[in-house]
Design an enzyme around this catalytic site. Structure first.
Site, PDB file in Angstrom:
ATOM      1  N   ARG A   1      -1.175  12.561   3.848  1.00  0.00           N
ATOM      2  CA  ARG A   1      -1.448  13.379   2.570  1.00  0.00           C
ATOM      3  C   ARG A   1      -2.584  12.630   2.006  1.00  0.00           C
ATOM      4  O   ARG A   1      -3.026  11.388   2.222  1.00  0.00           O
ATOM      5  CB  ARG A   1      -0.407  13.752   1.699  1.00  0.00           C
ATOM      6  CG  ARG A   1       0.071  12.598   1.080  1.00  0.00           C
ATOM      7  CD  ARG A   1       1.164  13.173   0.011  1.00  0.00           C
ATOM      8  NE  ARG A   1       1.387  11.947  -1.070  1.00  0.00           N
ATOM      9  CZ  ARG A   1       2.667  11.838  -1.663  1.00  0.00           C
ATOM     10  NH1 ARG A   1       3.612  12.310  -1.510  1.00  0.00           N
ATOM     11  NH2 ARG A   1       2.463  10.814  -2.712  1.00  0.00           N
TER      12      ARG A   1
ATOM     13  N   GLU B   1      -1.344  13.650  -8.092  1.00  0.00           N
ATOM     14  CA  GLU B   1      -1.664  12.314  -8.140  1.00  0.00           C
ATOM     15  C   GLU B   1      -3.182  12.000  -7.558  1.00  0.00           C
ATOM     16  O   GLU B   1      -3.172  11.164  -6.576  1.00  0.00           O
ATOM     17  CB  GLU B   1      -0.611  11.563  -7.273  1.00  0.00           C
ATOM     18  CG  GLU B   1       0.866  11.601  -8.170  1.00  0.00           C
ATOM     19  CD  GLU B   1       1.952  10.663  -7.385  1.00  0.00           C
ATOM     20  OE1 GLU B   1       1.410  10.334  -6.330  1.00  0.00           O
ATOM     21  OE2 GLU B   1       2.899  10.267  -8.253  1.00  0.00           O
TER      22      GLU B   1
ATOM     23  N   GLU C   1       7.823  13.967 -12.569  1.00  0.00           N
ATOM     24  CA  GLU C   1       8.508  13.546 -11.343  1.00  0.00           C
ATOM     25  C   GLU C   1       9.335  12.160 -11.605  1.00  0.00           C
ATOM     26  O   GLU C   1       8.627  11.166 -12.304  1.00  0.00           O
ATOM     27  CB  GLU C   1       7.699  13.169 -10.073  1.00  0.00           C
ATOM     28  CG  GLU C   1       6.886  14.284  -9.378  1.00  0.00           C
ATOM     29  CD  GLU C   1       6.137  13.813  -8.358  1.00  0.00           C
ATOM     30  OE1 GLU C   1       6.201  12.764  -7.801  1.00  0.00           O
ATOM     31  OE2 GLU C   1       5.015  14.473  -7.855  1.00  0.00           O
TER      32      GLU C   1
ATOM     33  N   TRP D   1       9.915   3.920  -0.833  1.00  0.00           N
ATOM     34  CA  TRP D   1       8.451   3.213  -0.666  1.00  0.00           C
ATOM     35  C   TRP D   1       8.422   2.015  -1.099  1.00  0.00           C
ATOM     36  O   TRP D   1       7.460   1.375  -1.059  1.00  0.00           O
ATOM     37  CB  TRP D   1       7.338   4.147  -1.126  1.00  0.00           C
ATOM     38  CG  TRP D   1       7.701   4.783  -2.342  1.00  0.00           C
ATOM     39  CD1 TRP D   1       8.017   6.374  -2.813  1.00  0.00           C
ATOM     40  CD2 TRP D   1       7.509   4.366  -3.915  1.00  0.00           C
ATOM     41  NE1 TRP D   1       8.160   6.416  -4.158  1.00  0.00           N
ATOM     42  CE2 TRP D   1       7.770   5.128  -4.767  1.00  0.00           C
ATOM     43  CE3 TRP D   1       7.175   2.829  -4.116  1.00  0.00           C
ATOM     44  CZ2 TRP D   1       7.927   4.967  -6.124  1.00  0.00           C
ATOM     45  CZ3 TRP D   1       7.393   2.720  -5.642  1.00  0.00           C
ATOM     46  CH2 TRP D   1       7.441   3.770  -6.653  1.00  0.00           C
TER      47      TRP D   1
ATOM     48  N   GLU E   1       9.575  11.144   3.711  1.00  0.00           N
ATOM     49  CA  GLU E   1      10.374  10.816   2.752  1.00  0.00           C
ATOM     50  C   GLU E   1      11.902  11.375   2.779  1.00  0.00           C
ATOM     51  O   GLU E   1      12.511  11.479   1.716  1.00  0.00           O
ATOM     52  CB  GLU E   1       9.632  11.657   1.336  1.00  0.00           C
ATOM     53  CG  GLU E   1       8.480  10.760   1.033  1.00  0.00           C
ATOM     54  CD  GLU E   1       7.615  11.269  -0.133  1.00  0.00           C
ATOM     55  OE1 GLU E   1       7.787  12.489  -0.322  1.00  0.00           O
ATOM     56  OE2 GLU E   1       7.100  10.519  -0.932  1.00  0.00           O
TER      57      GLU E   1
ATOM     58  N   PHE F   1      14.299   9.678   3.331  1.00  0.00           N
ATOM     59  CA  PHE F   1      15.203   8.623   2.634  1.00  0.00           C
ATOM     60  C   PHE F   1      14.870   8.418   0.915  1.00  0.00           C
ATOM     61  O   PHE F   1      15.454   7.496   0.418  1.00  0.00           O
ATOM     62  CB  PHE F   1      15.327   7.202   3.276  1.00  0.00           C
ATOM     63  CG  PHE F   1      15.940   7.269   4.705  1.00  0.00           C
ATOM     64  CD1 PHE F   1      17.180   7.644   4.782  1.00  0.00           C
ATOM     65  CD2 PHE F   1      15.126   7.166   5.718  1.00  0.00           C
ATOM     66  CE1 PHE F   1      17.844   7.668   6.293  1.00  0.00           C
ATOM     67  CE2 PHE F   1      15.709   7.266   7.133  1.00  0.00           C
ATOM     68  CZ  PHE F   1      17.214   7.579   7.261  1.00  0.00           C
TER      69      PHE F   1
HETATM   70  C1  GLA Z   1       4.593  10.961  -5.697  1.00  0.00           C
HETATM   71  C2  GLA Z   1       4.296  12.358  -5.301  1.00  0.00           C
HETATM   72  C3  GLA Z   1       5.643  13.035  -4.756  1.00  0.00           C
HETATM   73  C4  GLA Z   1       6.610  12.063  -3.713  1.00  0.00           C
HETATM   74  C5  GLA Z   1       6.915  10.960  -4.709  1.00  0.00           C
HETATM   75  C6  GLA Z   1       8.013  10.038  -4.153  1.00  0.00           C
HETATM   76  O1  GLA Z   1       5.096  10.991  -7.168  1.00  0.00           O
HETATM   77  O2  GLA Z   1       3.824  13.262  -6.243  1.00  0.00           O
HETATM   78  O3  GLA Z   1       5.328  14.029  -3.685  1.00  0.00           O
HETATM   79  O4  GLA Z   1       5.784  11.522  -2.866  1.00  0.00           O
HETATM   80  O5  GLA Z   1       5.719  10.153  -5.013  1.00  0.00           O
HETATM   81  O6  GLA Z   1       8.410   8.938  -5.057  1.00  0.00           O
END
Ligand code: GLA
Length: 675
Positions: free
Chosen positions: A114, A153, A306, A314, A354, A356
């Site tokens: 992405r 982000e 979030e 990660w 993602e 996990f």
């Molecule tokens: C970011 C992204 C989410 C996800 C989280 C995982 O904040 O915006 O889509 O990938 O990380 O922690």
């Protein structure tokens, strides 16, 4: 302008990213059933749905999203609808390779993950605008829609050809002509003088250290270029729904965007925050990000877009949150001004990168501990949220932070590569956190007159306006406590004569800066009453200065480590944490900052929001907090008389019984009226 309060309507919103496109439709019905159980009030849809909405160039498949939007509405759940532009479909990169970003070596970043968009690609921008336009037109009047979430982000650097042209245009606008650019970049050094705009490049791979002013401008440019993308989509959705707020989610303490400039373009400031449960300093770090986000929002309620209910996936090793920690950190965000607390993501994925990474509803399902805790938290927020939503978080201290200074200061070729802007912010904010001294953040050129004390952990580059702002602050009776290696360069990263700006030297009582003396990672320097790390300075004080603590032993023996001239303090090393805390506490007391609640056991955070006092216990052992008077704990419904016992990760939301909301007293200290 529309605001978060238009959406919350007196509640604290609870929910998360919802990616129903990953699941068969029958699962959606199970989702809403469980969302209702968890008192979910908001979901963010469509963040990565571009390929699903536009499977082929120009095609539109909105049917599935129509059904999800309707389902949410049917169940009274509001939708924050995202523009899906952070993850273009594979066909876009295949048909138009120029939409893919390139790194500094010229390597293409492909689809298959992405964030693979070239911000200055005309085709990318056209396609992003088209899908945004169609989304906005289709859902503008949908009753579930509450807010727009643009992209996700923003963070992509691009060194490719279209970005290069855009960089040149940006530079032309900034400097007008090449000789001004050559001067700003100090291009006479190493013979870098440009004779044509076509020769100017982004800081691509070089043999040796890059031109720091070029790197600085590229960071400024990238932040601005990404903001153009944001604003283009913002303007489209705004035209369709002038009554709905627009946001984009920041990463916490993220270098890549000028967070002050960006926040000014948002109706709702939102952030993603993922502290590491294993990090002993995670609670302080979270408090910093929360204070910064609230400050970016100008003190208005903000949105935790979030967080993770349990582990992320990660880090090298991804630790789950022990029982109670998710609740503690969520209430901490509310205490520090959040009126919406959300997660990535609602249902944990079974496939993809993602799978996990935790969700509110983990693989363990509705009987799992994660969901049980989420359900309890949802109920608490539904019950107590209305008591706090919309209320301000008062602070009399401002911590100065500036992205441009970060970009200028954190480059190669400095006295010490160990100097880390974010780490220094953390160290100083942590000292305030441990003293329970509430603080806002501010840009160095902001109006600081509302604060009794201004703390400058480290601002390598300061403009003239910022320097005059600081000196004016002290002239007006304020206190300034300033950390080392500050005011060294101007806005072009040109070192100020004398090494530290003359006005600042006069402010703090520094006659001469002879040399910087950075320390090795394991090196300590003794000072009167404490040890310093990371850095020291060979300073001569002038006659007006008082040495608060001197270096002892070594080359700097007897020279000032901490000095002050009246209310202006200068700290030329990084004192060990307790010493920095005590120093800031002393300066705050002298400045007349309202004393924090006293006698708090270590690890207990106290925050006032509106008429409420939040106690947040970051430790595992039971502690007792003395609390004179009678209080009512809104979470337990119990009366607290004289003291409260806090167990592991405990949260108390207290209103003093004898006093109406807004005049809460803690240990006999009457807060000053809010300004
Ligand atoms: C970011 C992204 C989410 C996800 C989280 C995982 O904040 O915006 O889509 O990938 O990380 O922690």
């Amino acid at each position: 302008m529309p605001s978060l309060q238009d959406v919350t309507r007196g509640r604290v919103l609870f929910g998360g990213d919802y990616n129903p496109e990953q699941w068969p439709e029958e699962v959606w019905h199970d989702d809403v059933r469980l969302m209702k159980q968890a008192r979910v009030t908001t979901v963010t849809l469509g963040v990565f749905s571009w390929a699903k909405l536009e499977p082929r160039r120009g095609a539109r498949e909105f049917g599935w999203l129509d059904r999800v939007m309707d389902l949410m509405h049917e169940h009274g759940i509001g939708v924050v609808l995202a523009t899906p532009t952070s993850s273009p479909p594979p066909w876009l990169g295949r048909l138009h390779p120029e939409t893919l970003p390139r790194d500094e070596d010229g390597h293409v970043e492909h689809w298959g993950s992405r964030q693979h968009f070239a911000h200055s690609s005309a085709v990318y921008r056209r396609c992003a605008a088209a899908i945004t336009e169609d989304l906005a037109a289709r859902y503008a009047h949908h009753p579930a829609l509450t807010m727009w979430h643009i992209n996700n982000e923003y963070c992509t650097y691009d060194y490719g050809d279209e970005a290069t042209n855009a960089f040149r245009r940006w530079l032309r606008e900034r400097y007008g002509d090449l000789s001004t650019l050559n001067s700003a970049w100090g291009a006479d050094f190493w013979g870098q003088v440009y004779d044509t705009w076509e020769g100017v490049l982004p800081p691509r791979r070089t043999h040796y250290t890059k031109n720091p002013a070029q790197v600085l401008d590229f960071k400024r440019f990238t932040s601005d270029a990404l903001m153009e993308c944001y604003l283009a989509e913002h303007d489209i959705v705004r035209a369709h729904t002038p009554h709905l707020p627009v946001t984009t989610n920041f990463m916490p303490l993220w270098q890549g965007q000028d967070g002050w400039k960006w926040a000014a373009q948002e109706d709702v400031v939102s952030v993603d925050l993922y502290p590491d449960p294993k990090d002993a300093g995670a609670g302080q770090y979270a408090a910093l990000v929360q204070d910064l986000t609230r400050s970016q929002a100008g003190g208005d309620p903000w949105m935790l877009m979030e967080q993770a209910a349990e582990p992320v996936n990660w880090r090298g090793v991804n630790h789950p949150k022990p029982a109670g920690l998710n609740r503690l950190w969520t209430w901490q965000a509310v205490a520090r001004g959040a009126d919406a607390v959300c997660y990535f993501q609602w249902r944990q994925s079974r496939q993809g990168a993602e799978k996990f990474h935790s969700g509110m509803l983990s693989h363990a399902g509705e009987d799992g501990r994660t969901f049980r805790e989420v359900r309890q938290l949802g109920a608490e927020l539904a019950a107590v949220g209305p008591e706090v939503a919309g209320a301000p978080v008062p602070a009399e201290i401002a911590v100065l932070h500036d992205w441009e200074s970060w970009w200028a200061g954190q480059q190669e070729g400095r006295p010490s590569s160990l100097l880390d802007h974010a780490e220094l912010l953390r160290a100083w904010h942590r000292a305030l956190w441990e003293a329970n001294l509430p603080a806002d953040f501010a840009h160095p050129a902001h109006d600081l007159s509302a604060y009794r004390m201004v703390v400058v952990p480290h601002l390598y580059a300061l403009t003239d306006t910022a320097i005059e702002n600081l000196t004016a602050c002290v002239r007006a009776g304020g206190t300034v406590v300033c950390g080392f290696f500050t005011g060294v360069a101007d806005g072009d990263d040109r070192v100020r004569p004398g090494g530290i700006d003359a006005r600042l030297r006069a402010l703090f009582g520094i006659r001469t800066l002879h040399e910087w003396w950075p320390l090795d990672a394991d090196e300590r320097v003794d000072c009167d009453g404490f040890t310093g790390t990371l850095w020291s300075e060979e300073l001569a004080a002038d006659d007006e200065a008082v040495t608060v603590a001197a270096y002892r032993g070594g080359e700097l023996d007897g020279l000032p480590a901490v000095l002050r001239r009246g209310r202006a303090w200068y700290v030329s090393t990084l004192p060990e944490p307790d010493a920095l805390r005590d120093l800031l506490r002393r300066a705050a007391t002298e400045a007349g900052v309202r004393p924090p609640p006293a006698d708090l056991p270590r690890g207990v955070e106290a925050v006032r929001r509106g008429g409420l006092l939040f106690l947040l216990h970051h430790g595992r052992d039971e502690v007792t907090v003395p609390l004179p008077g009678r209080h009512h704990d809104l979470l337990t419904g119990e009366t607290v008389d004289g003291a409260i016992a806090l167990g592991r990760y405990a949260v108390a939301v207290l209103r003093e019984d004898a006093h109406p909301a807004g005049s809460l007293r803690v240990r006999g200290h009457q807060p000053p009226p809010l300004e």
